[in-house]
Scaffold this active site. Sequence first.
Site, PDB file in Angstrom:
ATOM      1  N   ASP A   1      48.760  44.762  33.270  1.00 22.16           N
ATOM      2  CA  ASP A   1      48.880  43.776  34.338  1.00 22.16           C
ATOM      3  C   ASP A   1      47.934  42.634  33.988  1.00 22.16           C
ATOM      4  O   ASP A   1      46.727  42.845  33.859  1.00 22.16           O
ATOM      5  CB  ASP A   1      48.512  44.393  35.692  1.00 22.16           C
TER       6      ASP A   1
ATOM      7  N   TRP B   1      43.629  47.033  42.157  1.00 15.45           N
ATOM      8  CA  TRP B   1      44.193  46.188  43.201  1.00 15.45           C
ATOM      9  C   TRP B   1      44.974  47.089  44.154  1.00 15.45           C
ATOM     10  O   TRP B   1      45.826  47.876  43.728  1.00 15.45           O
ATOM     11  CB  TRP B   1      45.101  45.161  42.538  1.00 15.45           C
TER      12      TRP B   1
ATOM     13  N   LYS C   1      47.050  32.327  39.423  1.00 15.11           N
ATOM     14  CA  LYS C   1      45.679  31.847  39.336  1.00 15.11           C
ATOM     15  C   LYS C   1      45.464  30.868  38.204  1.00 15.11           C
ATOM     16  O   LYS C   1      44.874  29.806  38.405  1.00 15.11           O
ATOM     17  CB  LYS C   1      44.709  33.033  39.143  1.00 15.11           C
TER      18      LYS C   1
END
Lengths: 433, 480
Positions: B281, B200, B317
């Site tokens: 993460d 990311w 999410k």
Amino acid sequence: PAMTFPAAPMSRALTAARQHANVLRMVSSRAATNWASVPMGPADPILGLTQAFNEDTHPKKMSLGVGAYRDGTGKPYVLDSVRKAEADIVSAGLNKEYLGIIGLPDFISASVRLMLGDNNPVLGQKRLAAVQTLSGTGGCRLVGEFYSRFLGTGTALYLPNPSWANHKNIFRDAGLSVKQYRYWDASTCGLDLDGMLADIADMPAGSVVLLHACAHNPTGVDPTVEQWEAISKACKARGDLHLFFDAAYQGFASGDPERDAGAVRMFIEDGHPIALCQSFAKNFGLYGERVGCLSMVCTDDEEAKRVESQLKVLIRPMYSNPPVHGARLVSKILKDQELNKQWRAECKGMADRIITMRTKLRGELERLGSSRSWAHVTDQIGMFCYSGLTEEQVLALRKDYHIYITNDGRISMAGVSDDNVDYLASSIVAVAG
Amino acid sequence: AARPSTARRHPPCSLGVRTAPHRRLRAQPRLPRPMLLHGLLVAAATGVGSVRADPTCKSAAAAPAKRPSPWAEVPMGKPDAILGLNQAFNDDPSPSKMNLGVGAYRDAEGKPRVLEVVRTAEKILAEKKLNKEYAPIGGLPDFVDRAVKLMLGTDAAPVAEGRVAAVQTISGTGACRVAAELYSRVLGKGTRVYVPSPTWANHHALLAAAGLEVHPYRYWSPETLGLDLEGMLADLRGAPEGSVVLLHACAHNPTGVDPTAEQWVAIAEALEDSSLHAFFDAAYQGFASGDPERDAHAVRLFAARGHRLVLAQSFAKNFGLYGERAGCLSVVCQDPEERARVLSALSLVIRPMYSSPPIHGARIVSTILGDEELTQAWREECRSMADRIISMRARLRGAIEARLASTPREGESWAHVTDQIGMFCFSGMTPSEVARIREEHHVYITGDGRVSMAGVTEGNVEALADAIVEVTSHRAAEAA
């Protein structure tokens, strides 16, 4: 081919044995002691106090540390206008998509209009770079990071002496060199204007100066209009200082948001390209929702765009984008005529209750025949009374009377009510005479 | 009384600021005269008076030259690669445009979805009429407790032994940044953090902002469109002792390529052998396979093997709470005493950054995870989101392959569309193909060719397949 689902597990015994061996390896390896060197840090001087208060079981205990408003019965207060706005928002069934990095545009425009005034030329000229922030702390940290990046790390930032305890930590972590300018005059319990102006004259070129827009925290001593004019003049004469207003109490100081915006509006009118950090924690009672706004007056709209783009570059690696809920509430209230009116009345109600408590506290202290002068209890403005109590007296107040105020003698008047004001007064007289 | 001429004057109106001194004075109480004189004397003493001495305001000549703005040299910042794409999409007038950039779930109609269970939780909360007091610096304790247990499991040793230092954070970004700051302070500025190549984009920025030195480890293999395990292990074994290794817990972003269980063991061993710190993460628990327990496999494996791991969790999410910014950072410690010290260190990072986290999103998650029925409802909704994405993967792959059936391209495979897991398809499209698909087909994907499958629907999958096949058609010609 890359299989992406976990394969069938190995036999239990084999897995357990391997894991045990590995645990032993880990424990003995140096990697297992990552955190061994971490020292226990000091409790936060303000928030740590609430912790201690919560653990205290004394029936008369009083929490007068953190600046959170309490109603006349000592309870946290959620504004009715906030409840209404929240009900509307929940029933509107809005989605929870990410806000842009800068936050909710309607909130930002309502926020800056509240402080600058609807017709401020700066707004019409689009010279204001503005972003939603994580309440006041977030705004301060963000502008501190901006100054650090574009004025240089180690740039001096001057706080009034004294200032909110967290300021120095925020700006230190942002990479600035934190200094102080004279502000509080202990002998008069008022403003040391001479000292302040002299210090402004002496600051190195390019320094940042933090000013409390109204209801100075912790002293409650604000410059008068004329004193603000003198400060503005002094800064103008320098021409090379960066002025930054921290505004956590608009509406809360005098009860009138327009009046409380006086200093900020004056300085903008005087042509200072100020930065402004607004918090909606107190005046909207939105503490835990973390609603704030940072704005910077720029030379023109092109500069404002560049500055805004750099604020985005700072925000994205910190938290990506701000929380939506609280910003929706403030936006709704400010933009709706009825809710706006209701909010102003509730804000005034809070300010008035505090002013009433100041009067009662001072009256009771004097009635008890205290040997000291307590005029400052009603002279000071905003949520706090800077009592003048020494650290020793503060600790005695805590230990013997279960009254929690911060070590600097700052009393959150918001936590005082008819039920406890007499106990507070008698306790103060007991420890301080 | 008339105001003295040395009272506030206004600079030449180059800044276009209108003045109205009289209006303001009427609104404010007047000070007694002695104070005014005092102010003037001070002003004169500090040399301010000389500038103001000219009552006709012809002071432009006498005034110091207007200094350049301190922000004159501030450059325009680079627009965020992902979030800037949203802006471009919004500005695009094409009726057939598709936003497959940012990783935000869309339902079968292409609309943002707020989970039913989230709406239920919000109603429950509204009825409780809770106050809006500050959360503690470390956030809402119930939320933190439930978040940690969701990933580590209630029976995991670190949890059962009370040695997980955990704090609520501003979603995943906030958790990563606070973790990075902690590493920077404890291990030292310049400590190396190894991140998968690619990762990311914001990882690079937030780790660097915290003063860490970012290094890549091999991860994605462009040849196999899968994991380069050999390269990864070699790079990890070559890392200096005490370095940090960032691992995606599941549904790697942007590639969608996750290690298998066996591969995770090999990775754990590499970290153990080289004394490296594991930093997970986890932005997609529940979203990858549809099963939160399954998606927790890697983290639980490392925890069971004794790693003092750090874990960043996002609820953006899997709970659809994007803008509410709900997240959690956990640090596995040696014992409760160490936990207390680490919590204190985390507080010292957080307090000067934003004081305390926002309550709304955390309350929603806590309400759901604190109730068996609501948790079950959440699992089902989470599974339905994951399933829709999985089915769209199959649809897209099928649609592409159907088009290629008539004009086959040797050696070109689109199996990765269904092999990959999570929200994204790392399509393998080149930057120029990405630019073309945007300009000619109004399909918005990030420059690395990452397609957010969450935005693919029955309504647009055929058009998407057309677009992909079209912009990649040059490959067959080039291969020939």
